[in-house]
Design a protein around this motif. Structure first.
Motif, PDB file in Angstrom:
ATOM      1  N   ILE A   1     -30.075  34.921 -33.501  1.00 12.98           N
ATOM      2  CA  ILE A   1     -30.864  33.981 -32.697  1.00 12.98           C
ATOM      3  C   ILE A   1     -30.290  32.573 -32.791  1.00 12.98           C
ATOM      4  N   LEU A   2     -30.134  32.072 -33.985  1.00 12.53           N
ATOM      5  CA  LEU A   2     -29.603  30.721 -34.169  1.00 12.53           C
ATOM      6  C   LEU A   2     -28.211  30.600 -33.563  1.00 12.53           C
ATOM      7  N   ALA A   3     -27.390  31.605 -33.753  1.00 18.20           N
ATOM      8  CA  ALA A   3     -26.021  31.579 -33.213  1.00 18.20           C
ATOM      9  C   ALA A   3     -26.016  31.518 -31.690  1.00 18.20           C
ATOM     10  N   ARG A   4     -26.862  32.305 -31.053  1.00 24.20           N
ATOM     11  CA  ARG A   4     -26.874  32.351 -29.578  1.00 24.20           C
ATOM     12  C   ARG A   4     -27.381  31.038 -28.992  1.00 24.20           C
ATOM     13  N   VAL A   5     -28.441  30.473 -29.584  1.00 23.02           N
ATOM     14  CA  VAL A   5     -28.974  29.196 -29.092  1.00 23.02           C
ATOM     15  C   VAL A   5     -27.938  28.092 -29.322  1.00 23.02           C
ATOM     16  N   SER A   6     -27.342  28.072 -30.499  1.00 22.09           N
ATOM     17  CA  SER A   6     -26.323  27.059 -30.817  1.00 22.09           C
ATOM     18  C   SER A   6     -25.111  27.173 -29.908  1.00 22.09           C
ATOM     19  N   THR A   7     -24.735  28.391 -29.544  1.00 25.64           N
ATOM     20  CA  THR A   7     -23.593  28.597 -28.651  1.00 25.64           C
ATOM     21  C   THR A   7     -23.857  27.984 -27.283  1.00 25.64           C
ATOM     22  N   ILE A   8     -25.048  28.192 -26.746  1.00 25.48           N
ATOM     23  CA  ILE A   8     -25.383  27.585 -25.450  1.00 25.48           C
ATOM     24  C   ILE A   8     -25.338  26.066 -25.563  1.00 25.48           C
ATOM     25  N   CYS A   9     -25.860  25.537 -26.652  1.00 31.17           N
ATOM     26  CA  CYS A   9     -25.802  24.083 -26.853  1.00 31.17           C
ATOM     27  C   CYS A   9     -24.347  23.609 -26.865  1.00 31.17           C
ATOM     28  N   ALA A  10     -23.502  24.264 -27.620  1.00 29.33           N
ATOM     29  CA  ALA A  10     -22.092  23.869 -27.716  1.00 29.33           C
ATOM     30  C   ALA A  10     -21.384  23.970 -26.368  1.00 29.33           C
ATOM     31  N   GLU A  11     -21.677  25.027 -25.618  1.00 26.56           N
ATOM     32  CA  GLU A  11     -21.047  25.207 -24.305  1.00 26.56           C
ATOM     33  C   GLU A  11     -21.384  24.082 -23.336  1.00 26.56           C
ATOM     34  N   HIS A  12     -22.518  23.415 -23.569  1.00 27.76           N
ATOM     35  CA  HIS A  12     -22.952  22.336 -22.685  1.00 27.76           C
ATOM     36  C   HIS A  12     -22.833  20.957 -23.344  1.00 27.76           C
ATOM     37  N   ASN A  13     -22.034  20.898 -24.421  1.00 24.49           N
ATOM     38  CA  ASN A  13     -21.771  19.642 -25.125  1.00 24.49           C
ATOM     39  C   ASN A  13     -23.046  18.998 -25.677  1.00 24.49           C
ATOM     40  N   VAL A  14     -23.962  19.827 -26.149  1.00 21.22           N
ATOM     41  CA  VAL A  14     -25.214  19.380 -26.767  1.00 21.22           C
ATOM     42  C   VAL A  14     -25.048  19.529 -28.277  1.00 21.22           C
ATOM     43  N   ASN A  15     -25.269  18.451 -29.010  1.00 24.10           N
ATOM     44  CA  ASN A  15     -25.082  18.454 -30.453  1.00 24.10           C
ATOM     45  C   ASN A  15     -26.398  18.764 -31.167  1.00 24.10           C
TER      46      ASN A  15
ATOM     47  N   ALA B   1     -39.458  31.717 -36.202  1.00 21.35           N
ATOM     48  CA  ALA B   1     -39.864  30.452 -35.588  1.00 21.35           C
ATOM     49  C   ALA B   1     -38.804  29.400 -35.925  1.00 21.35           C
ATOM     50  N   MET B   2     -38.330  28.685 -34.900  1.00 21.55           N
ATOM     51  CA  MET B   2     -37.297  27.671 -35.117  1.00 21.55           C
ATOM     52  C   MET B   2     -37.586  26.458 -34.247  1.00 21.55           C
ATOM     53  N   ILE B   3     -37.318  25.294 -34.809  1.00 25.28           N
ATOM     54  CA  ILE B   3     -37.373  24.037 -34.071  1.00 25.28           C
ATOM     55  C   ILE B   3     -36.029  23.347 -34.270  1.00 25.28           C
ATOM     56  N   MET B   4     -35.417  22.953 -33.167  1.00 28.76           N
ATOM     57  CA  MET B   4     -34.141  22.235 -33.212  1.00 28.76           C
ATOM     58  C   MET B   4     -34.311  20.877 -32.540  1.00 28.76           C
ATOM     59  N   MET B   5     -33.754  19.851 -33.151  1.00 26.17           N
ATOM     60  CA  MET B   5     -33.628  18.542 -32.511  1.00 26.17           C
ATOM     61  C   MET B   5     -32.170  18.456 -32.082  1.00 26.17           C
ATOM     62  N   VAL B   6     -31.942  18.201 -30.790  1.00 30.03           N
ATOM     63  CA  VAL B   6     -30.580  18.149 -30.276  1.00 30.03           C
ATOM     64  C   VAL B   6     -30.329  16.829 -29.559  1.00 30.03           C
ATOM     65  N   ASP B   7     -29.083  16.391 -29.606  1.00 31.74           N
ATOM     66  CA  ASP B   7     -28.644  15.185 -28.903  1.00 31.74           C
ATOM     67  C   ASP B   7     -28.099  15.618 -27.552  1.00 31.74           C
ATOM     68  N   ILE B   8     -28.756  15.180 -26.477  1.00 33.61           N
ATOM     69  CA  ILE B   8     -28.347  15.578 -25.124  1.00 33.61           C
ATOM     70  C   ILE B   8     -27.641  14.445 -24.380  1.00 33.61           C
ATOM     71  N   SER B   9     -27.285  13.385 -25.088  1.00 28.27           N
ATOM     72  CA  SER B   9     -26.687  12.230 -24.419  1.00 28.27           C
ATOM     73  C   SER B   9     -25.347  12.549 -23.755  1.00 28.27           C
ATOM     74  N   LYS B  10     -24.629  13.561 -24.241  1.00 25.70           N
ATOM     75  CA  LYS B  10     -23.340  13.931 -23.657  1.00 25.70           C
ATOM     76  C   LYS B  10     -23.395  15.307 -22.990  1.00 25.70           C
ATOM     77  N   CYS B  11     -24.591  15.769 -22.686  1.00 27.19           N
ATOM     78  CA  CYS B  11     -24.768  17.085 -22.069  1.00 27.19           C
ATOM     79  C   CYS B  11     -23.993  17.151 -20.754  1.00 27.19           C
ATOM     80  N   SER B  12     -23.269  18.234 -20.553  1.00 20.58           N
ATOM     81  CA  SER B  12     -22.391  18.372 -19.394  1.00 20.58           C
ATOM     82  C   SER B  12     -23.097  18.902 -18.144  1.00 20.58           C
ATOM     83  N   VAL B  13     -24.371  19.230 -18.258  1.00 22.78           N
ATOM     84  CA  VAL B  13     -25.153  19.725 -17.117  1.00 22.78           C
ATOM     85  C   VAL B  13     -26.483  18.966 -17.070  1.00 22.78           C
ATOM     86  N   PRO B  14     -27.169  18.972 -15.939  1.00 26.12           N
ATOM     87  CA  PRO B  14     -28.488  18.349 -15.883  1.00 26.12           C
ATOM     88  C   PRO B  14     -29.446  19.008 -16.887  1.00 26.12           C
TER      89      PRO B  14
END
Length: 89
Positions: A15-29, A43-56
């Motif tokens: 689960i964590l790997a798949r969610v993290s992979t999508i984040c990485a593919e879209h330049n989300v840290n 149950a998981m909560i992630m805080m991500v930086d979307i300032s450089k996200c490559s998609v809307p």
């Protein structure tokens, strides 16, 4: 700019790997992650930086929601501004 990603569902490998992979593919840290397994419930909560996200933002949200459907999980993505507004007194 940040967003909060929540994931809930039956625990399984990757689960964590798949969610993290999508984040990485879209330049989300991924900034911070907390997860728990309660019996067989993941149950998981992630805080991500979307300032450089490559998609809307809406496209990122759709990708993660689709992943959740594929894996039988509930995945919700909320922009930090919405989250803060909801919890502002």
């Amino acid at each position: 700019m940040h967003a909060v990603i929540t994931v809930i569902g039956k625990d399984m490998v990757g689960i964590l790997a798949r969610v993290s992979t999508i984040c990485a593919e879209h330049n989300v840290n991924v900034v911070e992650v907390t997860q728990s397994i309660l019996q067989e419930l993941f149950a998981m909560i992630m805080m991500v930086d979307i300032s450089k996200c490559s998609v809307p933002f809406s496209e990122l949200s759709d990708c993660l929601t689709s992943l959740g459907s594929e894996m039988g999980l509930t995945v919700h993505v909320m922009h930090e501004d919405i989250f803060n507004s909801m919890h502002h007194i």
